[in-house]
Design an enzyme around this catalytic site. Structure first.
Site, PDB file in Angstrom:
ATOM      1  N   GLY A  11       0.828  -1.200   0.000  1.00  0.00           N
ATOM      2  CA  GLY A  11       0.000   0.000   0.000  1.00  0.00           C
ATOM      3  C   GLY A  11       0.861   1.249   0.000  1.00  0.00           C
ATOM      4  CB  ALA A  32       1.182   4.198  -4.364  1.00  0.00           C
ATOM      5  N   GLY A  42       1.727   5.805   2.964  1.00  0.00           N
ATOM      6  CA  GLY A  42       2.911   5.355   2.242  1.00  0.00           C
ATOM      7  C   GLY A  42       3.691   6.501   1.631  1.00  0.00           C
ATOM      8  CE1 TYR A  72     -10.033  -0.856   8.059  1.00  0.00           C
ATOM      9  CE2 TYR A  72     -10.942   0.514   9.801  1.00  0.00           C
ATOM     10  CZ  TYR A  72      -9.877   0.138   9.010  1.00  0.00           C
ATOM     11  OH  TYR A  72      -8.651   0.753   9.168  1.00  0.00           O
TER      12      TYR A  72
END
Length: 354
Positions: free
Chosen positions: A9, A11, A15, A182
């Site tokens: 992840g 990008a 990150g 989640y």
């Protein structure tokens, strides 16, 4: 010896923030990301990803993508950021969230074994969502876990648990009890990673992040980033809608503070029995942050509408003293300052993730 850090992840919002620091500490920094259109509408490398970082496009849920990556990359450290993060969206796209957050993690671990590429350390970006409604205390000091607010409770406008006051989240004291799909997937992710790492002599470092915001976040994703959503409404001089009675509490933590904490964990932390709680340490009502943003833009006053979202918790704030001490870290940007920084970034043209 060449040192390598792999960021899944990589990008994304966090990150890109990490990309400005990691090349100062590792010889090779690799960002692995599928450029999902919900975050990256044009599916191109983000301008905010430091030019010193190698970018490899791939999906954490696809074994073949891992095989292609690990044929060349031998990470000393893995920073696992890749995740689906929409609390409300996870109720209607549960499979997608479970696949990315749980299966994506197991695919990572299986691939590391398959390629005999065990790292020294894996750092996981988990979430305050694992706590659910958390622990509450009554007037006599008795602590209880009232659990998820039901739809019937919310429909009647009963936002709080009568006679109880919420306690701040702290991993050594408050047991996780997620109230969303989640949050459940993030807790599973934590448990899987810890069990695997301890069995294979890899150091697990777990973080539970509060509501991360700031310059660089996606302005096109409708499922995350309430601060940026409010800012865009106010910038257009529209009324900011505020759910429930406006007294939903969140701990908004600025992106640079999060990046600094994670880097400290990467460089200096051993395995932590209790996840690091990373926030500002300041609980802020949704009405207050909406008011700060409306005032900045001279927009109309926010309007409480009594709406609600199933799976949302009433109050989420953090006790960060243990994390500050263990990581030699402390947040530097409180919400009043951070909101101004975010709004100025948006006003300047917001070179957000694309």
């Amino acid at each position: 010896m060449t040192t390598t850090v792999l960021v899944t992840g990589g990008a994304g919002f966090i990150g890109c923030a990490l990309s400005k620091q990691l090349p100062d500490h590792f010889d090779r920094v690799v960002a692995f990301d599928n450029l999902h259109p919900q975050i990256h509408p044009t599916a191109t490398r983000p301008a905010d990803l430091d030019e010193r970082v190698e970018f490899i496009k791939g999906d954490v849920t696809v074994a073949e993508d891992w095989d292609r990556l690990l044929a060349d990359v031998r990470p000393n450290v893995v920073i696992h950021l890749a995740a689906e993060t929409g609390t409300g969206q996870s109720l209607t796209e549960a499979t997608r969230h479970a696949k990315v957050n749980v299966v994506g993690t197991t695919e990572l671990l299986d691939a590391l074994v398959r390629h005999e590429a065990l790292p020294e350390k894996i750092v996981l970006s988990s979430s305050r969502a694992v706590y659910g409604e958390g622990a509450w205390v009554d007037a006599d000091g008795v602590v209880s876990y009232p659990g998820q607010r039901s739809d019937a409770m919310l429909e009647s406008g009963q936002w709080d648990f009568p006679g109880l006051t919420v306690l701040p989240f702290e991993s050594s004291k408050v047991s996780p009890n997620p109230t969303s799909v989640y949050g459940s997937t993030k807790l599973a992710q934590e448990n899987i990673l810890r069990a695997w790492c301890l069995a294979l002599n890899v150091t697990p470092v777990l973080f539970r992040l509060q509501n991360v915001y700031g310059p660089g976040q996606s302005l096109s994703n409708p499922y995350t980033g309430i601060v940026s959503f409010f800012a865009q409404k106010a910038k257009a001089l529209e009324v900011i809608p505020v759910y429930e009675d406006g007294e939903i509490i969140r701990d908004f933590v600025y992106i640079d503070d999060v990046a600094n904490a994670l880097v400290q964990g990467v460089l200096h932390s051993g395995a932590n029995e209790h996840a690091y709680d990373i926030g500002s340490g300041e609980g802020t009502s949704i009405l207050r942050i909406a008011g700060l943003i409306a005032d900045y833009y001279g927009a109309p006053a926010p309007q409480i509408n009594g709406k609600y979202r199933n799976g949302d918790v009433r109050a989420a704030s953090s006790e960060i003293g243990a994390s500050e001490a263990a990581l030699s870290w402390k947040p530097e940007v409180m919400v009043a300052d951070g909101v101004v920084r975010l709004c100025k970034w948006i006003d300047a043209g917001a070179p957000a993730l694309v």
